[in-house]
Design a protein around this motif. Structure first.
Motif, PDB file in Angstrom:
ATOM      1  N   GLY A 172      26.413  -5.889 -29.042  1.00  0.00           N
ATOM      2  CA  GLY A 172      25.624  -5.317 -27.915  1.00  0.00           C
ATOM      3  C   GLY A 172      24.442  -6.245 -27.517  1.00  0.00           C
ATOM      4  O   GLY A 172      23.467  -5.844 -26.744  1.00  0.00           O
ATOM      5  N   GLU A 173      24.276  -7.304 -28.138  1.00  0.00           N
ATOM      6  CA  GLU A 173      23.236  -8.038 -27.693  1.00  0.00           C
ATOM      7  C   GLU A 173      23.493  -8.843 -26.387  1.00  0.00           C
ATOM      8  O   GLU A 173      24.573  -8.977 -26.032  1.00  0.00           O
ATOM      9  CB  GLU A 173      23.113  -9.222 -28.830  1.00  0.00           C
ATOM     10  N   VAL A 174      22.439  -9.272 -25.729  1.00  0.00           N
ATOM     11  CA  VAL A 174      22.298  -9.722 -24.395  1.00  0.00           C
ATOM     12  C   VAL A 174      22.926 -11.274 -24.599  1.00  0.00           C
ATOM     13  O   VAL A 174      22.062 -11.874 -25.050  1.00  0.00           O
ATOM     14  CB  VAL A 174      21.149  -9.642 -23.611  1.00  0.00           C
ATOM     15  N   ALA A 175      23.942 -11.481 -24.022  1.00  0.00           N
ATOM     16  CA  ALA A 175      24.390 -12.896 -23.703  1.00  0.00           C
ATOM     17  C   ALA A 175      23.950 -13.646 -22.637  1.00  0.00           C
ATOM     18  O   ALA A 175      23.556 -14.708 -22.610  1.00  0.00           O
ATOM     19  CB  ALA A 175      25.924 -12.730 -23.602  1.00  0.00           C
ATOM     20  N   TRP A 176      23.919 -13.041 -21.372  1.00  0.00           N
ATOM     21  CA  TRP A 176      23.279 -13.357 -20.172  1.00  0.00           C
ATOM     22  C   TRP A 176      22.794 -12.258 -19.395  1.00  0.00           C
ATOM     23  O   TRP A 176      23.423 -11.092 -19.662  1.00  0.00           O
ATOM     24  CB  TRP A 176      23.935 -14.513 -19.543  1.00  0.00           C
ATOM     25  N   LYS A 177      22.041 -12.366 -18.245  1.00  0.00           N
ATOM     26  CA  LYS A 177      21.681 -11.421 -17.532  1.00  0.00           C
ATOM     27  C   LYS A 177      21.437 -12.083 -15.991  1.00  0.00           C
ATOM     28  O   LYS A 177      20.936 -13.185 -16.146  1.00  0.00           O
ATOM     29  CB  LYS A 177      20.593 -10.432 -17.853  1.00  0.00           C
ATOM     30  N   ALA A 178      21.640 -11.114 -15.100  1.00  0.00           N
ATOM     31  CA  ALA A 178      21.511 -11.834 -13.813  1.00  0.00           C
ATOM     32  C   ALA A 178      20.556 -10.710 -13.160  1.00  0.00           C
ATOM     33  O   ALA A 178      20.715  -9.692 -12.838  1.00  0.00           O
ATOM     34  CB  ALA A 178      22.635 -12.007 -12.915  1.00  0.00           C
ATOM     35  N   GLU A 179      19.518 -11.208 -12.553  1.00  0.00           N
ATOM     36  CA  GLU A 179      18.387 -10.134 -12.114  1.00  0.00           C
ATOM     37  C   GLU A 179      18.280 -10.283 -10.463  1.00  0.00           C
ATOM     38  O   GLU A 179      19.071 -10.959  -9.768  1.00  0.00           O
ATOM     39  CB  GLU A 179      17.175 -10.579 -12.621  1.00  0.00           C
ATOM     40  N   GLU A 180      17.585  -9.195  -9.961  1.00  0.00           N
ATOM     41  CA  GLU A 180      17.535  -9.126  -8.529  1.00  0.00           C
ATOM     42  C   GLU A 180      18.731  -8.504  -7.846  1.00  0.00           C
ATOM     43  O   GLU A 180      18.941  -9.103  -6.536  1.00  0.00           O
ATOM     44  CB  GLU A 180      17.018 -10.373  -7.923  1.00  0.00           C
ATOM     45  N   ILE A 181      19.430  -7.525  -8.702  1.00  0.00           N
ATOM     46  CA  ILE A 181      20.601  -7.068  -7.936  1.00  0.00           C
ATOM     47  C   ILE A 181      20.229  -5.725  -7.367  1.00  0.00           C
ATOM     48  O   ILE A 181      19.722  -4.872  -7.929  1.00  0.00           O
ATOM     49  CB  ILE A 181      21.796  -6.905  -9.164  1.00  0.00           C
ATOM     50  N   VAL A 182      20.138  -5.621  -5.817  1.00  0.00           N
ATOM     51  CA  VAL A 182      19.843  -4.638  -5.034  1.00  0.00           C
ATOM     52  C   VAL A 182      20.664  -3.505  -4.528  1.00  0.00           C
ATOM     53  O   VAL A 182      21.628  -3.954  -4.171  1.00  0.00           O
ATOM     54  CB  VAL A 182      19.078  -5.137  -4.048  1.00  0.00           C
ATOM     55  N   ARG A 183      20.284  -2.180  -4.897  1.00  0.00           N
ATOM     56  CA  ARG A 183      21.055  -1.172  -4.666  1.00  0.00           C
ATOM     57  C   ARG A 183      22.474  -1.315  -4.656  1.00  0.00           C
ATOM     58  O   ARG A 183      23.146  -1.193  -3.439  1.00  0.00           O
ATOM     59  CB  ARG A 183      20.477  -0.703  -3.203  1.00  0.00           C
ATOM     60  N   ALA A 184      23.234  -1.435  -5.843  1.00  0.00           N
ATOM     61  CA  ALA A 184      24.611  -1.619  -5.848  1.00  0.00           C
ATOM     62  C   ALA A 184      25.023  -0.857  -7.123  1.00  0.00           C
ATOM     63  O   ALA A 184      24.580  -0.891  -8.059  1.00  0.00           O
ATOM     64  CB  ALA A 184      24.766  -3.143  -6.069  1.00  0.00           C
ATOM     65  N   TRP A 185      25.937   0.282  -6.647  1.00  0.00           N
ATOM     66  CA  TRP A 185      26.565   1.095  -7.504  1.00  0.00           C
ATOM     67  C   TRP A 185      27.926   0.671  -7.861  1.00  0.00           C
ATOM     68  O   TRP A 185      28.567   1.355  -8.617  1.00  0.00           O
ATOM     69  CB  TRP A 185      26.463   2.651  -6.935  1.00  0.00           C
ATOM     70  N   THR A 186      28.285  -0.334  -7.272  1.00  0.00           N
ATOM     71  CA  THR A 186      29.492  -1.043  -7.492  1.00  0.00           C
ATOM     72  C   THR A 186      29.928  -1.528  -8.862  1.00  0.00           C
ATOM     73  O   THR A 186      28.942  -1.898  -9.320  1.00  0.00           O
ATOM     74  CB  THR A 186      29.838  -2.129  -6.490  1.00  0.00           C
ATOM     75  N   THR A 187      31.140  -1.286  -9.230  1.00  0.00           N
ATOM     76  CA  THR A 187      31.632  -2.126 -10.523  1.00  0.00           C
ATOM     77  C   THR A 187      31.812  -3.441 -10.213  1.00  0.00           C
ATOM     78  O   THR A 187      32.521  -3.894  -9.052  1.00  0.00           O
ATOM     79  CB  THR A 187      32.806  -1.398 -11.051  1.00  0.00           C
ATOM     80  N   PRO A 188      31.412  -4.530 -11.096  1.00  0.00           N
ATOM     81  CA  PRO A 188      31.556  -5.922 -10.894  1.00  0.00           C
ATOM     82  C   PRO A 188      33.014  -6.336 -10.778  1.00  0.00           C
ATOM     83  O   PRO A 188      33.838  -5.513 -11.394  1.00  0.00           O
ATOM     84  CB  PRO A 188      30.799  -6.626 -11.954  1.00  0.00           C
ATOM     85  N   SER A 189      33.450  -7.432 -10.472  1.00  0.00           N
ATOM     86  CA  SER A 189      34.942  -8.005 -10.274  1.00  0.00           C
ATOM     87  C   SER A 189      34.984  -9.174 -10.786  1.00  0.00           C
ATOM     88  O   SER A 189      34.324 -10.105 -10.471  1.00  0.00           O
ATOM     89  CB  SER A 189      35.513  -7.601  -8.873  1.00  0.00           C
ATOM     90  N   ILE A 190      36.170  -9.454 -11.654  1.00  0.00           N
ATOM     91  CA  ILE A 190      36.449 -10.788 -12.004  1.00  0.00           C
ATOM     92  C   ILE A 190      37.481 -11.174 -11.090  1.00  0.00           C
ATOM     93  O   ILE A 190      38.551 -10.632 -10.889  1.00  0.00           O
ATOM     94  CB  ILE A 190      36.885 -10.908 -13.485  1.00  0.00           C
ATOM     95  N   VAL A 191      37.377 -12.426 -10.438  1.00  0.00           N
ATOM     96  CA  VAL A 191      38.112 -12.958  -9.491  1.00  0.00           C
ATOM     97  C   VAL A 191      38.711 -14.314  -9.725  1.00  0.00           C
ATOM     98  O   VAL A 191      37.976 -15.011 -10.355  1.00  0.00           O
ATOM     99  CB  VAL A 191      37.562 -12.848  -8.022  1.00  0.00           C
ATOM    100  N   ASP A 192      39.936 -14.421  -9.105  1.00  0.00           N
ATOM    101  CA  ASP A 192      40.495 -15.943  -9.326  1.00  0.00           C
ATOM    102  C   ASP A 192      40.072 -16.832  -8.347  1.00  0.00           C
ATOM    103  O   ASP A 192      40.228 -16.557  -7.083  1.00  0.00           O
ATOM    104  CB  ASP A 192      41.996 -15.724  -9.617  1.00  0.00           C
ATOM    105  N   VAL A 193      39.777 -18.105  -8.788  1.00  0.00           N
ATOM    106  CA  VAL A 193      39.608 -19.115  -7.475  1.00  0.00           C
ATOM    107  C   VAL A 193      40.470 -20.333  -7.707  1.00  0.00           C
ATOM    108  O   VAL A 193      40.981 -20.324  -8.850  1.00  0.00           O
ATOM    109  CB  VAL A 193      38.024 -19.507  -7.550  1.00  0.00           C
ATOM    110  N   PRO A 194      40.787 -21.193  -6.980  1.00  0.00           N
ATOM    111  CA  PRO A 194      41.509 -22.208  -6.925  1.00  0.00           C
ATOM    112  C   PRO A 194      41.121 -23.151  -8.274  1.00  0.00           C
ATOM    113  O   PRO A 194      39.920 -23.435  -8.712  1.00  0.00           O
ATOM    114  CB  PRO A 194      41.348 -23.011  -5.944  1.00  0.00           C
ATOM    115  N   GLY A 195      42.175 -23.619  -8.937  1.00  0.00           N
ATOM    116  CA  GLY A 195      41.762 -24.436  -9.957  1.00  0.00           C
ATOM    117  C   GLY A 195      41.920 -23.639 -11.370  1.00  0.00           C
ATOM    118  O   GLY A 195      41.685 -24.197 -12.460  1.00  0.00           O
TER     119      GLY A 195
END
Length: 424
Positions: A209-232
Motif C-alpha cells: 500500500g505504499e505510494v509508488a507515485w502520485k499525480a496532483e492537481e486532478i480537478v473534480r473527477a469522479w471517473t475511474t482511470p483507464s489504461i489504454v493502448d498506444v501505437p508501438g
C-alpha cells in the motif's frame, strides 16, 4: 531426463492455458478487464424474473452501489453498515464499517465478510449520500487479492482468503455527492483517482500500500482511470477531469499529454477502440473523441470531434463503429463513432435517473435502470427493445452495473447479489 523436461513443459503449458482461460472469463474490475464494459461471453439470458433464470441470490450485509467483480470461483462486492443506511440516521458516523465480501461463484454462499473502520472523519449522511451510500466504488481483483476504495475511509487490500493486507489513506476531502471512483490494477500497482479526497491520483504498491507515485492537481473527477493502448505496444493511463483530459505514463506518473476537455466535472469512464478514446461527461452532456500517444498540448492535433450530447454519470460502450450508452436522464443513445453524429436517441421506459452503465455482450446491450429493471436492447444502429426484466421480489434500487462471465450475469442491489443465467 527428456521425458521429465517434456512433462514439465506440458504441465507449464497446461497451467498457462488454464490461467489464460480463467483470466479471460473473469470480470476483474469496474466495467470488465478492459474497462470498456464489453464481454465476449455468449449464451446469456435475454429474459429473467423472480421466478425465471435466477441461479442463486445471496443476501448481502448492509448497503452498497458498487458493482460485482469476479476472480476464479469468487465474486466480490463491497457494502457498508453501522451508519447512513437511511437519510434520517441519527447514529454515530464513527460506527460506520466498510465491508469487502467474497461470495462463492457456484453456490452463492458467502465465503468471507471482512470490514474496516473509517480512516478519517465520515461525511455526514444527506439525501445525496444515501442515494448511493458509502460503498460506491467497485473493487478490483487478481491473483494477489482484492482492492477496494472507500473515499475518505481509504483504500483496503485483502488476500483472496480474506486476510487484511493493508489500508491506505488517500485524503479526507469531500463533495456533495460523496465518493465514486473505482481502483484499477496495473502490473504491481493499484491506481486510484482520489480527486475528490485530495486532488490526486495515487499509484500504490499491491504488496504494502505504499505510494509508488502520485499525480496532483486532478480537478473534480469522479471517473475511474483507464489504461489504454498506444501505437508501438505501449500503454498510457488516461484521466478525464474538469476542463482537461490527461495522459500519464502508468509506470512513473509522468504527465505525457493534455487535451482540452469538458468544461464541467466528469464521472463516465473513458473507453477506447483502435487507437481512439471516447470521453463523456458534464451536466450539459458532451462527448469528445481524441487519439492518445501525443506529447504536450494535443488539442489541435489529436482531438477528432466534440459534440453536445453525452452523459453526466454513465459510461458508454463501443460496438461496430458506434457508441452506445443510456444517459442518467433515462435516454438511450447511439452515435456514429467516426464523427459523433446521433444515429438514434430514444427515451427508456423508466421514470428515474440511471446510475449504472451499459454493458455489451452476446450481441445485446444490457441497460440497468434503477426502478424498472434491466432493459435489453439489440446491439445495432436501430433502437430495438428485446426485453425488460424486473425482479419484483426485490424493492431496492439497482444502482450497480452488471458483471458478465461465462454465460452468467451478476447483478446487485442494496439487499442481494444475483447470478442470472439460462436454466436448462
Amino acid at each position: 531426463m527428456i521425458r521429465i523436461i517434456l512433462s514439465v513443459m506440458l504441465t507449464a503449458a497446461f497451467l498457462t492455458s488454464v490461467l489464460q482461460q480463467t483470466q479471460a472469463a473473469d470480470w476483474s474490475q469496474f466495467r470488465g478487464p478492459s474497462g470498456n464494459g464489453v464481454s465476449q461471453s455468449t449464451g446469456l439470458p435475454t429474459e429473467w424474473s423472480s421466478e425465471k433464470n435466477i441461479v442463486w441470490k445471496a443476501k448481502l450485509p448492509g448497503h452498497g452501489s458498487s458493482s460485482p467483480v469476479l476472480f476464479g470461483n469468487q465474486v466480490f462486492v463491497t457494502s457498508y453498515t453501522g451508519y447512513g443506511l437511511t437519510e434520517e440516521d441519527n447514529g454515530n458516523p464513527s460506527d460506520l464499517r466498510l465491508h469487502v465480501i467474497s461470495v462463492n461463484r457456484d453456490s452463492g454462499e458467502i465465503m468471507w465478510d471482512e470490514s474496516v473502520s473509517p480512516l478519517n472523519e465520515v461525511q455526514k449522511i444527506t439525501k445525496r449520500i444515501v442515494d448511493h451510500g458509502y460503498a460506491s466504488g467497485t473493487p478490483a481483483c487478481d491473483e494477489t487479492g482484492v482492492y477496494a476504495f472507500f473515499g475518505t475511509s481509504g483504500v483496503v487490500a485483502y488476500d483472496l482468503k480474506g486476510k487484511l493486507k493493508w489500508q491506505a489513506n488517500v485524503g479526507d476531502g469531500t463533495a456533495g455527492f460523496g465518493s465514486a471512483s473505482s481502483p484499477i490494477l496495473y502490473k504491481d500497482l493499484v491506481i486510484v483517482n482520489a480527486s475528490i479526497e485530495s486532488s490526486t491520483v495515487y499509484a500504490l504498491n499491491k504488496s504494502n500500500g505504499e505510494v509508488a507515485w502520485k499525480a496532483e492537481e486532478i480537478v473534480r473527477a469522479w471517473t475511474t482511470p483507464s489504461i489504454v493502448d498506444v501505437p508501438g505496444g505501449k500503454q498510457e493511463l488516461v484521466v478525464n477531469q474538469k476542463n482537461q483530459i490527461f495522459g500519464f505514463d502508468p509506470d512513473t506518473g509522468k504527465k505525457l499529454w493534455t487535451c482540452e476537455g469538458i468544461q464541467d466535472y466528469v464521472v463516465p469512464v473513458v473507453v477506447q477502440n483502435e487507437g481512439i478514446l471516447y470521453c463523456l461527461g458534464g451536466r450539459s452532456n458532451r462527448s469528445i473523441a481524441v487519439r492518445p500517444g501525443g506529447k504536450g498540448d494535443v488539442t489541435k492535433t489529436h482531438k477528432l470531434w466534440e459534440v453536445n450530447v453525452g452523459a453526466n454519470v454513465t459510461s458508454p460502450v463501443y460496438y461496430d463503429g458506434h457508441l452506445y450508452w443510456a444517459s442518467d436522464r433515462g435516454i438511450a443513445f447511439c452515435l456514429n463513432a467516426k464523427d459523433g453524429e446521433v444515429v438514434y436517441k430514444n427515451r427508456l421506459p423508466t421514470g428515474a435517473r440511471l446510475y449504472a452503465s451499459i454493458v455489451l455482450a452476446d450481441g445485446k446491450l444490457y441497460v440497468t435502470t434503477r426502478d424498472s429493471g434491466v432493459i435489453v436492447l439489440k446491439a445495432g444502429p436501430e433502437y430495438v427493445e428485446l426485453a425488460r426484466n424486473e425482479i419484483k421480489s426485490d424493492e431496492d434500487l439497482f444502482n450497480a452495473s452488471p458483471a458478465v462471465s461465462e454465460g452468467s450475469i451478476y447483478l446487485r442491489t442494496n439487499s442481494y447479489l444475483y447470478r442470472i443465467a439460462e436454466k436448462k
